[in-house]
Design a protein around this motif. Structure first.
Motif, PDB file in Angstrom:
ATOM      1  N   GLU A  74      -6.028  11.340  -5.106  1.00 33.34           N
ATOM      2  CA  GLU A  74      -5.307  10.132  -5.304  1.00 33.34           C
ATOM      3  C   GLU A  74      -6.157   8.854  -4.652  1.00 33.34           C
ATOM      4  O   GLU A  74      -6.305   7.639  -5.260  1.00 33.34           O
ATOM      5  CB  GLU A  74      -4.031  10.289  -5.246  1.00 33.34           C
ATOM      6  CG  GLU A  74      -3.264  11.136  -6.290  1.00 33.34           C
ATOM      7  CD  GLU A  74      -1.687  11.234  -6.005  1.00 33.34           C
ATOM      8  OE1 GLU A  74      -1.236  12.183  -6.724  1.00 33.34           O
ATOM      9  OE2 GLU A  74      -1.225  10.850  -4.813  1.00 33.34           O
ATOM     10  N   SER A  75      -6.266   9.027  -3.259  1.00 35.36           N
ATOM     11  CA  SER A  75      -6.677   7.913  -2.633  1.00 35.36           C
ATOM     12  C   SER A  75      -7.937   7.663  -3.078  1.00 35.36           C
ATOM     13  O   SER A  75      -8.499   6.339  -3.012  1.00 35.36           O
ATOM     14  CB  SER A  75      -6.625   8.220  -1.133  1.00 35.36           C
ATOM     15  OG  SER A  75      -7.548   9.158  -0.504  1.00 35.36           O
TER      16      SER A  75
ATOM     17  N   ARG B 160     -13.228  10.031   6.158  1.00 33.76           N
ATOM     18  CA  ARG B 160     -12.085   9.261   6.566  1.00 33.76           C
ATOM     19  C   ARG B 160     -12.563   7.919   7.158  1.00 33.76           C
ATOM     20  O   ARG B 160     -11.832   6.933   6.944  1.00 33.76           O
ATOM     21  CB  ARG B 160     -11.422   9.779   7.766  1.00 33.76           C
ATOM     22  CG  ARG B 160      -9.963   9.102   8.006  1.00 33.76           C
ATOM     23  CD  ARG B 160      -8.926  10.264   8.502  1.00 33.76           C
ATOM     24  NE  ARG B 160      -7.807   9.617   9.106  1.00 33.76           N
ATOM     25  CZ  ARG B 160      -6.829   9.271   7.904  1.00 33.76           C
ATOM     26  NH1 ARG B 160      -6.902   9.314   6.815  1.00 33.76           N
ATOM     27  NH2 ARG B 160      -5.703   8.537   8.571  1.00 33.76           N
TER      28      ARG B 160
ATOM     29  N   GLU C  30       0.743  -1.246   0.166  1.00 30.87           N
ATOM     30  CA  GLU C  30      -0.006  -0.094   0.015  1.00 30.87           C
ATOM     31  C   GLU C  30       0.909   1.195  -0.057  1.00 30.87           C
ATOM     32  O   GLU C  30       2.142   0.995   0.192  1.00 30.87           O
ATOM     33  CB  GLU C  30      -0.971   0.049   1.362  1.00 30.87           C
ATOM     34  CG  GLU C  30      -1.862  -1.218   1.353  1.00 30.87           C
ATOM     35  CD  GLU C  30      -3.216  -1.048   0.583  1.00 30.87           C
ATOM     36  OE1 GLU C  30      -3.565   0.202   0.256  1.00 30.87           O
ATOM     37  OE2 GLU C  30      -3.693  -2.267   0.154  1.00 30.87           O
TER      38      GLU C  30
ATOM     39  N   ALA D 186      -1.716   5.855  -3.234  1.00 30.38           N
ATOM     40  CA  ALA D 186      -2.277   6.735  -2.476  1.00 30.38           C
ATOM     41  C   ALA D 186      -1.446   6.968  -1.247  1.00 30.38           C
ATOM     42  O   ALA D 186      -0.936   5.862  -0.760  1.00 30.38           O
ATOM     43  CB  ALA D 186      -3.750   6.183  -2.027  1.00 30.38           C
ATOM     44  N   SER D 187      -1.190   8.076  -0.753  1.00 33.60           N
ATOM     45  CA  SER D 187      -0.198   8.266   0.261  1.00 33.60           C
ATOM     46  C   SER D 187      -1.144   7.982   1.411  1.00 33.60           C
ATOM     47  O   SER D 187      -2.140   8.369   1.642  1.00 33.60           O
ATOM     48  CB  SER D 187       0.455   9.884   0.401  1.00 33.60           C
ATOM     49  OG  SER D 187      -0.492  10.625   1.112  1.00 33.60           O
ATOM     50  N   GLU D 188      -0.219   7.553   2.568  1.00 27.84           N
ATOM     51  CA  GLU D 188      -1.040   7.187   3.839  1.00 27.84           C
ATOM     52  C   GLU D 188      -0.802   8.058   4.796  1.00 27.84           C
ATOM     53  O   GLU D 188      -1.224   7.898   6.033  1.00 27.84           O
ATOM     54  CB  GLU D 188      -0.232   5.770   4.232  1.00 27.84           C
ATOM     55  CG  GLU D 188      -1.002   4.635   3.372  1.00 27.84           C
ATOM     56  CD  GLU D 188      -0.314   3.230   3.977  1.00 27.84           C
ATOM     57  OE1 GLU D 188       0.874   3.011   4.152  1.00 27.84           O
ATOM     58  OE2 GLU D 188      -1.062   2.093   3.863  1.00 27.84           O
TER      59      GLU D 188
ATOM     60  N   ARG E 264       5.192   5.337 -10.269  1.00 28.67           N
ATOM     61  CA  ARG E 264       4.737   4.550  -9.576  1.00 28.67           C
ATOM     62  C   ARG E 264       4.531   3.303  -9.820  1.00 28.67           C
ATOM     63  O   ARG E 264       4.354   2.376  -9.059  1.00 28.67           O
ATOM     64  CB  ARG E 264       3.218   5.331  -8.982  1.00 28.67           C
ATOM     65  CG  ARG E 264       3.524   6.548  -8.310  1.00 28.67           C
ATOM     66  CD  ARG E 264       2.453   7.340  -7.866  1.00 28.67           C
ATOM     67  NE  ARG E 264       2.652   8.322  -6.918  1.00 28.67           N
ATOM     68  CZ  ARG E 264       1.864   9.251  -6.272  1.00 28.67           C
ATOM     69  NH1 ARG E 264       0.198   8.955  -6.625  1.00 28.67           N
ATOM     70  NH2 ARG E 264       2.210  10.295  -5.808  1.00 28.67           N
TER      71      ARG E 264
ATOM     72  N   ARG F 254      -9.516   0.155  -7.818  1.00 30.83           N
ATOM     73  CA  ARG F 254      -9.259  -1.372  -7.060  1.00 30.83           C
ATOM     74  C   ARG F 254     -10.541  -1.951  -6.812  1.00 30.83           C
ATOM     75  O   ARG F 254     -10.943  -3.124  -6.851  1.00 30.83           O
ATOM     76  CB  ARG F 254      -8.637  -1.451  -5.554  1.00 30.83           C
ATOM     77  CG  ARG F 254      -7.171  -1.018  -5.898  1.00 30.83           C
ATOM     78  CD  ARG F 254      -6.402  -0.482  -4.901  1.00 30.83           C
ATOM     79  NE  ARG F 254      -6.233  -1.558  -3.967  1.00 30.83           N
ATOM     80  CZ  ARG F 254      -5.472  -1.456  -2.624  1.00 30.83           C
ATOM     81  NH1 ARG F 254      -4.793  -0.323  -2.520  1.00 30.83           N
ATOM     82  NH2 ARG F 254      -5.333  -2.514  -1.921  1.00 30.83           N
TER      83      ARG F 254
ATOM     84  N   ASN G 268      -1.412  11.250   7.122  1.00 33.64           N
ATOM     85  CA  ASN G 268      -2.765  11.871   7.370  1.00 33.64           C
ATOM     86  C   ASN G 268      -3.285  13.194   6.822  1.00 33.64           C
ATOM     87  O   ASN G 268      -2.467  14.087   6.577  1.00 33.64           O
ATOM     88  CB  ASN G 268      -2.875  12.290   8.954  1.00 33.64           C
ATOM     89  CG  ASN G 268      -4.151  12.410   9.750  1.00 33.64           C
ATOM     90  OD1 ASN G 268      -5.039  13.040   9.053  1.00 33.64           O
ATOM     91  ND2 ASN G 268      -4.373  12.002  10.845  1.00 33.64           N
TER      92      ASN G 268
ATOM     93  N   TYR H  13     -11.401   0.688   2.550  1.00 37.70           N
ATOM     94  CA  TYR H  13     -10.018  -0.138   1.999  1.00 37.70           C
ATOM     95  C   TYR H  13      -9.928  -1.486   3.041  1.00 37.70           C
ATOM     96  O   TYR H  13      -9.196  -2.331   2.348  1.00 37.70           O
ATOM     97  CB  TYR H  13      -8.863   0.723   2.726  1.00 37.70           C
ATOM     98  CG  TYR H  13      -7.947   1.791   1.593  1.00 37.70           C
ATOM     99  CD1 TYR H  13      -7.774   0.997   0.319  1.00 37.70           C
ATOM    100  CD2 TYR H  13      -8.074   3.058   1.951  1.00 37.70           C
ATOM    101  CE1 TYR H  13      -7.071   1.979  -0.513  1.00 37.70           C
ATOM    102  CE2 TYR H  13      -7.422   3.862   0.824  1.00 37.70           C
ATOM    103  CZ  TYR H  13      -6.857   3.245  -0.301  1.00 37.70           C
ATOM    104  OH  TYR H  13      -6.251   3.930  -1.339  1.00 37.70           O
TER     105      TYR H  13
ATOM    106  N   ASP I 115      -7.524   5.740  -6.140  1.00 37.31           N
ATOM    107  CA  ASP I 115      -6.989   4.280  -5.959  1.00 37.31           C
ATOM    108  C   ASP I 115      -8.202   3.479  -5.562  1.00 37.31           C
ATOM    109  O   ASP I 115      -8.450   2.393  -5.807  1.00 37.31           O
ATOM    110  CB  ASP I 115      -5.976   4.527  -4.845  1.00 37.31           C
ATOM    111  CG  ASP I 115      -5.321   3.155  -4.809  1.00 37.31           C
ATOM    112  OD1 ASP I 115      -4.821   2.670  -5.551  1.00 37.31           O
ATOM    113  OD2 ASP I 115      -5.177   3.005  -3.609  1.00 37.31           O
TER     114      ASP I 115
END
Lengths: 324, 106, 151
Positions: free
Chosen positions: C92-93, C22, A12, A16-18, B64, C100, A20, C29, C96
């Motif tokens: 981006e998240s 969040r 992971e 997507a950066s983790e 990436r 998926r 916060n 996820y 992503d």
């Protein structure tokens, strides 16, 4: 060339950066606020630079809304004699102020003297302010806090000084910048930010003067007082009275945007001490004296001398006769 | 790492398929460049700043994708495809994806 | 006064967006990882030609799509980022996850057909209309490919 046994286990955090998201938000918001602060600072500094060069006719155009407001709100309902007396005193002061240049320009050139309009508001709060279009407003409540014509003249001179130093324009510019920035930040689609402010009469409160402006206006007012009367007697009356009235709420409005009263009082006293010539003070014009006595009583201000000015002048038990 | 959009690579032999890898990025230019681009829209011509933006994004996306491939032990990504979509004003998403493989010289 | 109300509403939306957004993202996820583990044996590759071991398999087009929406907090962060420039990681998240999820749905369809693998996978991303403004409202991701079905 064979099929894999299964889909790969991809770690992971590549696409997507983790991190916060709050952290990023804090960074961005901080950077944006800093940028905005710098922007506002630059614009308000430029407002200060530009204000003296903005022709007064432009200011008058912007002030049309203020004039309408002042007329429509029936703020000039004080009695005619008192108004005439105020006008007379103000006109005399204005005449004297023309002898004092603003910067290196003659005062009459900066703001034409015929543009000035003086208003007496039947408001019990002690207050006086200058706003766009060379409108100077004095409340009846303020009259209760001065004992002599000189004391009142100091307040009027202070407001004349504001106008001649072009502080209303400067602060309007600053206010516009702030409103502009605010409407951008909040994403408000209301494009008439300025129009709204001008129309609602909220402009009167929008125009807050900075401490520097107040001190500059004080200095010019003292010079004007000296030029008009030949001495500075009575210049400290209003501030002294304000200072003595420790009942904050009443005069907070006037003082809140003003530098600490003591500091200004100190400046005034210093100037008075330097000017050694002391002459008897002039009495308030009769029409204003009556109001002054009324207000001094109704406000129950514990300023001893105010009562002495017209002994036993509190009519009808408290005499709370604010104009209808 | 070998990145290619063909399936059969000359002089190389695919010894192992590892599966799908992808890299994506969403990028924006700062407001100043957006405004300049707005002006440019009047006169036409190439929008240099956006060309640069999309190229940067594509590089980043490929980067990436490579990272993913490396993480699963591949030494090549074949049959790579790009897909671009404008998802918001002034910001676009670039996706690069392909099959991670292990290749050997023949 | 208006200003204070506006600011309050803004901050409230921001907090709500952050909190619920969040939570939803983390939940999503978790579910994605779980299902990816379950479907790991159903291989997905982008090659156009079937590998030798699948030459006798039947073929069938399968696809999976998903429309995800952005939360208020992400929109604000993205708007701020738009001023400064750089990677909009909040989107981006989102993308992503969407991608998926789309692949997973495609895999699920292939699984129900009894497929061993999906080859020649392709992606399509598009902004879904309905968000009149300039900012991202919701986005659709489509993944499609050919399922290789056991004979």
């Amino acid at each position: 060339m064979s099929l894999p046994g299964g889909n790969p286990r991809i770690p992971e955090g590549i696409n997507a950066s983790e991190e916060n998201p709050l952290l990023e938000f804090a960074w961005l918001a901080g950077a944006l606020l800093l940028g905005l602060a710098a922007f506002v600072l630059v614009l308000s500094l430029s407002a200060r630079w530009l204000a003296p060069f903005i022709p007064f006719s432009w200011e008058q155009r912007a002030s049309a809304a203020v004039d309408v407001f002042l007329d429509s709100q029936d703020v000039q309902d004080a009695n005619a004699a008192a108004r005439a007396a105020l006008d007379e005193l103000s006109a005399a002061l204005l005449q004297s102020s023309l002898r004092l240049p603003v910067g290196d320009r003659p005062a009459a050139e900066v703001v034409p003297p015929q543009a000035f309009r003086f208003h007496l508001l039947s408001n019990p709060q002690p207050n006086a302010f200058a706003t766009l279009g060379a409108n100077v407003l004095v409340t009846e409540g303020l009259l209760g806090h001065v004992r002599s014509e000189n004391g009142l003249a100091m307040v009027i001179a202070h407001e004349i000084a504001h106008v001649q130093l072009r502080h209303p324009v400067e602060s309007l510019g600053r206010g516009m910048v702030l409103q502009l920035v605010f409407s951008v930040v909040t994403g408000s689609t209301d494009n008439s930010a300025l129009g709204g402010a001008l129309a609602s009469g909220g402009l009167l409160t929008l125009l807050s003067f900075s401490r520097d402006m107040e001190l500059a206006a004080d200095r010019r007012a003292l010079a004007l007082l000296g030029a008009h009367y030949g001495h500075l007697g009575g210049a400290d009356e209003f501030f002294e009275s304000m200072d003595a009235t420790e009942d904050g709420a009443q005069w907070l409005e006037f003082v809140s945007t003003h530098p600490a009263t003591e500091r200004r009082l100190a400046l005034i006293r210093q100037a008075m001490a330097a000017a050694t010539v002391q002459q008897p003070l002039r009495e308030l014009p009769a029409a204003l004296q009556n109001i002054a006595a009324d207000r001094a009583c109704s406000a129950e201000v514990a300023v001893d001398d105010a009562a002495q000015l017209s002994p036993g002048a509190c009519p009808g038990g408290g005499g709370n006769q604010s104009g209808p | 790492m070998l990145i290619s959009n063909i399936e059969v690579i000359p002089n190389k032999r695919v010894v192992e398929h590892l599966g799908l890898v992808q890299g994506s990025t969403v990028r924006a230019k700062h407001a100043g460049k957006d405004i300049m681009a707005g002006f440019k829209n009047i006169f036409g011509g190439e929008l240099g700043s956006y060309t640069e933006l999309l190229q940067e994004s594509r590089d980043e996306a490929v980067q990436r994708m490579q990272e993913q491939a490396q993480a699963i032990g591949a030494n090549a990504v074949i049959n790579v495809r790009f897909s671009t979509s404008a998802i918001a004003a002034g910001a676009s998403e670039i996706l690069a994806y392909g099959t991670a493989v292990v290749v050997q010289d023949t | 006064m208006d200003v204070i109300i506006q600011l309050g509403v803004f901050l409230l939306l921001l907090a709500l967006g952050y909190f619920f957004g969040r939570r939803a993202e983390q939940k999503h996820y978790r579910s994605i990882r779980e299902r990816e583990d379950r479907l790991r044996s159903l291989v997905v590759i982008s090659e156009r030609f079937p590998p030798p071991e699948l030459l006798r398999h039947g073929t069938q087009l399968v696809s999976g799509n998903v429309v995800v929406s952005v939360d208020y907090f992400k929109t604000v962060v993205a708007a701020l980022r738009n001023l400064v420039g750089g990677n909009i990681s909040s989107y981006e998240s989102l993308l992503d996850r969407a991608r998926r999820e789309a692949v997973l749905r495609m895999q699920e369809e292939a699984e129900s057909l009894g497929a061993d693998a999906v080859i020649n996978i392709k992606f399509e991303t598009s902004r879904v209309s309905g968000n009149a403004g300039q900012a991202l409202g919701s986005v659709e991701v489509l993944a499609y490919g050919t399922a290789m079905i056991r004979p």
